[in-house]
Scaffold this active site. Structure first.
Site, PDB file in Angstrom:
ATOM      1  N   SER A 135      -1.429  11.567 -12.798  1.00  0.00           N
ATOM      2  CA  SER A 135      -0.600  11.339 -11.703  1.00  0.00           C
ATOM      3  C   SER A 135       0.923  11.541 -12.052  1.00  0.00           C
ATOM      4  O   SER A 135       1.466  10.992 -12.914  1.00  0.00           O
ATOM      5  CB  SER A 135      -0.610   9.762 -11.116  1.00  0.00           C
ATOM      6  OG  SER A 135       0.303   9.721 -10.053  1.00  0.00           O
ATOM      7  N   LYS A 161      -2.747  14.776  -9.687  1.00  0.00           N
ATOM      8  CA  LYS A 161      -2.155  14.273  -8.500  1.00  0.00           C
ATOM      9  C   LYS A 161      -0.672  14.339  -8.624  1.00  0.00           C
ATOM     10  O   LYS A 161      -0.050  14.153  -9.487  1.00  0.00           O
ATOM     11  CB  LYS A 161      -2.517  12.995  -8.331  1.00  0.00           C
ATOM     12  CG  LYS A 161      -1.672  11.887  -7.353  1.00  0.00           C
ATOM     13  CD  LYS A 161      -2.556  10.635  -7.310  1.00  0.00           C
ATOM     14  CE  LYS A 161      -1.691   9.627  -7.288  1.00  0.00           C
ATOM     15  NZ  LYS A 161      -2.005   8.372  -7.188  1.00  0.00           N
ATOM     16  N   LYS A 163       3.051  13.324  -6.612  1.00  0.00           N
ATOM     17  CA  LYS A 163       3.873  12.289  -5.805  1.00  0.00           C
ATOM     18  C   LYS A 163       4.723  13.354  -4.677  1.00  0.00           C
ATOM     19  O   LYS A 163       5.211  14.175  -5.166  1.00  0.00           O
ATOM     20  CB  LYS A 163       4.465  11.502  -6.488  1.00  0.00           C
ATOM     21  CG  LYS A 163       4.046  10.503  -7.396  1.00  0.00           C
ATOM     22  CD  LYS A 163       3.253   9.441  -6.433  1.00  0.00           C
ATOM     23  CE  LYS A 163       2.524   8.366  -7.330  1.00  0.00           C
ATOM     24  NZ  LYS A 163       1.960   7.448  -6.664  1.00  0.00           N
ATOM     25  N   ASP A 188       0.058  12.269  -3.106  1.00  0.00           N
ATOM     26  CA  ASP A 188       0.036  10.986  -2.751  1.00  0.00           C
ATOM     27  C   ASP A 188       1.697  10.519  -2.283  1.00  0.00           C
ATOM     28  O   ASP A 188       2.589  10.892  -2.980  1.00  0.00           O
ATOM     29  CB  ASP A 188      -0.070  10.015  -4.220  1.00  0.00           C
ATOM     30  CG  ASP A 188      -0.074   8.416  -3.900  1.00  0.00           C
ATOM     31  OD1 ASP A 188       0.136   8.099  -2.631  1.00  0.00           O
ATOM     32  OD2 ASP A 188      -0.249   7.735  -4.747  1.00  0.00           O
ATOM     33  N   GLU A 213      -3.083  11.158  -0.257  1.00  0.00           N
ATOM     34  CA  GLU A 213      -3.199   9.603  -0.175  1.00  0.00           C
ATOM     35  C   GLU A 213      -2.285   9.230   0.365  1.00  0.00           C
ATOM     36  O   GLU A 213      -0.887   9.479   0.441  1.00  0.00           O
ATOM     37  CB  GLU A 213      -3.193   9.393  -1.805  1.00  0.00           C
ATOM     38  CG  GLU A 213      -3.311   7.950  -2.101  1.00  0.00           C
ATOM     39  CD  GLU A 213      -3.365   7.896  -3.826  1.00  0.00           C
ATOM     40  OE1 GLU A 213      -3.491   8.868  -4.748  1.00  0.00           O
ATOM     41  OE2 GLU A 213      -3.247   6.570  -4.097  1.00  0.00           O
ATOM     42  N   ASP A 238      -4.795   3.910  -0.113  1.00  0.00           N
ATOM     43  CA  ASP A 238      -4.561   3.171  -1.306  1.00  0.00           C
ATOM     44  C   ASP A 238      -3.873   1.747  -0.766  1.00  0.00           C
ATOM     45  O   ASP A 238      -4.702   0.780  -0.590  1.00  0.00           O
ATOM     46  CB  ASP A 238      -3.523   3.811  -2.145  1.00  0.00           C
ATOM     47  CG  ASP A 238      -2.884   3.087  -3.384  1.00  0.00           C
ATOM     48  OD1 ASP A 238      -3.292   1.783  -3.532  1.00  0.00           O
ATOM     49  OD2 ASP A 238      -2.329   3.674  -4.192  1.00  0.00           O
ATOM     50  N   LYS A 262      -8.075  -0.297  -6.604  1.00  0.00           N
ATOM     51  CA  LYS A 262      -7.248  -0.770  -7.675  1.00  0.00           C
ATOM     52  C   LYS A 262      -7.640  -2.185  -7.507  1.00  0.00           C
ATOM     53  O   LYS A 262      -7.229  -3.002  -6.512  1.00  0.00           O
ATOM     54  CB  LYS A 262      -5.737  -0.585  -7.488  1.00  0.00           C
ATOM     55  CG  LYS A 262      -5.017   0.702  -7.311  1.00  0.00           C
ATOM     56  CD  LYS A 262      -3.788   0.889  -7.313  1.00  0.00           C
ATOM     57  CE  LYS A 262      -3.196   2.110  -7.259  1.00  0.00           C
ATOM     58  NZ  LYS A 262      -1.895   2.531  -6.689  1.00  0.00           N
ATOM     59  N   GLY A 290      -4.264   3.637 -10.461  1.00  0.00           N
ATOM     60  CA  GLY A 290      -3.775   3.280 -11.474  1.00  0.00           C
ATOM     61  C   GLY A 290      -2.229   2.475 -11.222  1.00  0.00           C
ATOM     62  O   GLY A 290      -1.706   2.988 -10.298  1.00  0.00           O
TER      63      GLY A 290
HETATM   64  O1  OSB Z   1       0.318   4.994  -5.765  1.00  0.00           O
HETATM   65  O2  OSB Z   1      -1.083   5.216  -7.245  1.00  0.00           O
HETATM   66  C1  OSB Z   1      -0.033   4.904  -6.861  1.00  0.00           C
HETATM   67  C2  OSB Z   1       1.871   4.068  -9.949  1.00  0.00           C
HETATM   68  C3  OSB Z   1       2.714   2.940  -9.629  1.00  0.00           C
HETATM   69  C4  OSB Z   1       2.369   2.476  -8.490  1.00  0.00           C
HETATM   70  C5  OSB Z   1       1.733   3.118  -7.378  1.00  0.00           C
HETATM   71  C6  OSB Z   1       0.938   4.347  -7.780  1.00  0.00           C
HETATM   72  C7  OSB Z   1       1.057   4.765  -9.100  1.00  0.00           C
HETATM   73  C8  OSB Z   1       0.587   5.946  -9.743  1.00  0.00           C
HETATM   74  C9  OSB Z   1       0.260   6.025 -11.177  1.00  0.00           C
HETATM   75  O3  OSB Z   1       0.189   6.860  -8.925  1.00  0.00           O
HETATM   76  C10 OSB Z   1      -0.975   6.079 -11.471  1.00  0.00           C
HETATM   77  C11 OSB Z   1      -1.095   6.055 -13.336  1.00  0.00           C
HETATM   78  O4  OSB Z   1      -1.193   4.836 -13.640  1.00  0.00           O
HETATM   79  O5  OSB Z   1      -1.230   6.824 -13.927  1.00  0.00           O
HETATM   80 MG    MG Z   2      -1.211   5.732  -4.459  1.00  0.00          MG
END
Ligand code: OSB
Ligand code: MG
Length: 371
Positions: A135, A161, A163, A188, A213, A238, A262, A290
Site C-alpha cells: 500500500s 494499492k 492512496k 484507496d 476502496e 474498509d 481488519k 493492514g
Molecule cells: O486504509 O488500509 C487503510 C494504514 C493505516 C490506516 C489505514 C490504512 C492503512 C494502509 C496501510 O493502507 C496498509 C499496510 O499496513 O501496509
Molecule cells: Mg483502507
C-alpha cells in the site's frame, strides 16, 4: 486462562518513509503493545490505534483509557476461556474495537502457546504462505508515485494499492496504469469523497482496477450502494465494516463486491473470522487489510489471511517496507512469488526484541492480581 497481569506499552516506531493518506501523514507509527502473563506463559497483542483520529475515532490515547479503565477490570484475575468469552465480558463497552482487538490478539497468542498450536491452525487457515501487496501513500507528484511503484514491483510485489484523495486521484492512477498496463492495481480513498464529488472518479472505471476502496463516509453504506451501481469496478469497503452485522448490511444492500478485513477495526480476530465466513457463504471475496503493524500484528494478519476466502492479496508487506528495526526478533520477508510465509510457531509465533521495544516505548503501565 487466568489473567495474572496485563501491561500496556505505548510505542512510537519510526517508519522507513512517511505514509500519507487522504486523512494525514505519519512519519512515526504509534501503537500499543499488550503483554499478558497467564499460567507461566506470555501472550502479546497489538492495538493498532494511531496517534490521530483520522482513520477512525480511536487514538492511542482513547485506547489506553479504555484498556486501563474499562477492559482491565473486566479481565484481571479472571479465568478467560477463549476469545468469545472475552467478547462477552467486554460487550458492555460500546465501540472501541481497536482497543478490544489488541487484548483478544494476546489471548489467542496465549491459547496457541498453551495448546502448542499456531494461530493459523487455531483459526482454521488453509495456506502455508499468503499472497501480499504493498500500500503506497500519496507521493509528492505522479512521477514520484510511478517511481515508487517501479521500486516495489522490482522488489517483487505483484499487487499495488495507491492512496487517493480529491485532486490526487485519476491522474495518479492513470500515470501508474500507463507505465504498468498489466499490474494488479487498486486505489484507496479512506472516505475522502462525497456522493457529489465522487463523479470525478468515473474515469477510474476504465483503468482495469481490482477495486476502489472506501470512497465515501464510513457510516454511508447506502450511498456506497448507489455508487456501486454507477461503477463496473468493484467497490471494496474498509472503514464501513465495523461488525459482522455491517458486513451483512453491505451484502444485502449490494454496497460493495469485496470486503477488506481488519481484525482491529472489527474488534478482534473472532469477529474477523465471522465476517470471513459470512462473505464466504455469499461468495464475496475478502482480503486482509493492514495498519502498518509491528511484527506482532503482522504475524496475526498473516495467520488470518491464510483462511480460505482471503482470495485477494493482503496489505501485508515485508517488515523492511515499514521498519528498519522492529520489536520482534522475527522479520517477515517477501518470497519471489509475492507471498509471505505463515508463521509456524505456537500462538503468533513471534518473540520480542526487548532492546528495540525499550527504545521505542513512550510509556508503560502494568496491572497485576493482588494475590
Ligand atoms: O486504509 O488500509 C487503510 C494504514 C493505516 C490506516 C489505514 C490504512 C492503512 C494502509 C496501510 O493502507 C496498509 C499496510 O499496513 O501496509
Ligand atoms: Mg483502507
Amino acid at each position: 486462562m487466568k489473567i495474572e497481569s496485563i501491561t500496556f506499552q505505548h510505542l512510537s516506531m519510526p517508519l522507513v518513509s512517511p505514509f500519507e493518506t487522504s486523512f494525514g501523514r505519519e512519519t512515526d507509527r504509534e501503537c500499543i503493545l499488550i503483554t499478558i502473563h497467564s499460567e507461566g506463559l506470555i501472550g502479546y497483542g497489538e492495538c493498532v490505534a494511531s496517534r490521530d483520529p483520522g482513520y477512525n475515532y480511536e487514538t492511542t490515547g482513547t485506547a489506553l483509557h479504555i484498556l486501563k479503565e474499562f477492559i482491565t477490570p473486566l479481565i484481571i484475575e479472571k479465568d478467560i476461556i477463549d476469545a468469545l468469552d472475552f467478547q462477552e465480558r467486554v460487550s458492555g463497552i460500546r465501540g472501541h474495537h481497536l482497543a478490544k482487538a489488541g487484548v483478544e490478539m494476546a489471548l489467542w497468542d496465549l491459547l496457541g502457546k498453551r495448546e502448542g498450536k499456531s494461530l493459523h491452525e487455531l483459526l482454521g487457515g488453509v495456506r502455508e504462505k499468503v499472497e501480499v501487496g504493498v500500500s503506497i501513500g500519496i507521493q509528492p507528484s505522479a512521477q514520484n508515485l510511478v517511481k515508487s511503484v517501479t521500486d516495489y514491483v522490482k522488489q517483487g510485489y505483484a499487487r499495488i494499492k495507491i492512496k487517493i484523495k480529491p485532486g490526487r486521484d485519476v491522474d495518479d492512477a492513470s500515470a501508474v496504469r500507463k507505465e504498468f498496463p498489466d499490474l494488479r492495481l487498486q486505489v484507496d480513498a479512506n472516505s475522502a469523497y462525497t456522493m457529489q464529488d465522487a463523479r470525478i472518479l468515473t474515469p477510474l472505471d476504465k483503468l482495469n482496477l481490482l477495486l476502489i476502496e472506501q470512497p465515501l463516509f464510513e457510516d454511508d453504506i447506502w450511498d456506497h450502494h448507489k455508487l456501486q451501481e454507477q461503477f463496473e469496478t468493484p467497490i471494496c469497503l474498509d472503514e464501513s465494516i465495523i461488525t459482522p452485522r455491517h458486513a451483512r448490511y453491505a451484502v444485502e444492500m449490494k454496497a460493495c463486491r469485496i470486503i477488506n478485513i481488519k481484525a482491529g477495526r472489527l474488534g478482534g480476530l473472532s469477529q474477523a473470522v465471522m465476517v470471513h465466513d459470512l462473505c464466504k457463504n455469499v461468495s464475496m471475496p475478502v482480503w486482509c487489510g493492514g495498519m502498518l503493524e509491528t511484527g506482532v500484528g503482522r504475524a496475526s494478519n498473516i495467520a488470518l489471511a491464510s483462511l480460505s476466502n482471503f482470495v485477494l492479496p493482503g496489505d501485508i508487506s515485508a517488515s523492511d517496507r515499514y521498519y528498519v528495526r522492529d520489536i520482534t526478533n522475527e522479520r517477515f520477508i517477501l518470497n519471489s512469488d509475492s507471498t509471505i510465509d505463515v508463521p509456524r510457531g505456537a500462538g503468533l509465533g513471534v518473540t520480542i526484541d526487548e532492546d528495540v521495544l525499550k527504545e521505542f516505548t513512550l510509556s508503560k503501565i502494568s496491572f497485576s492480581s493482588k494475590a
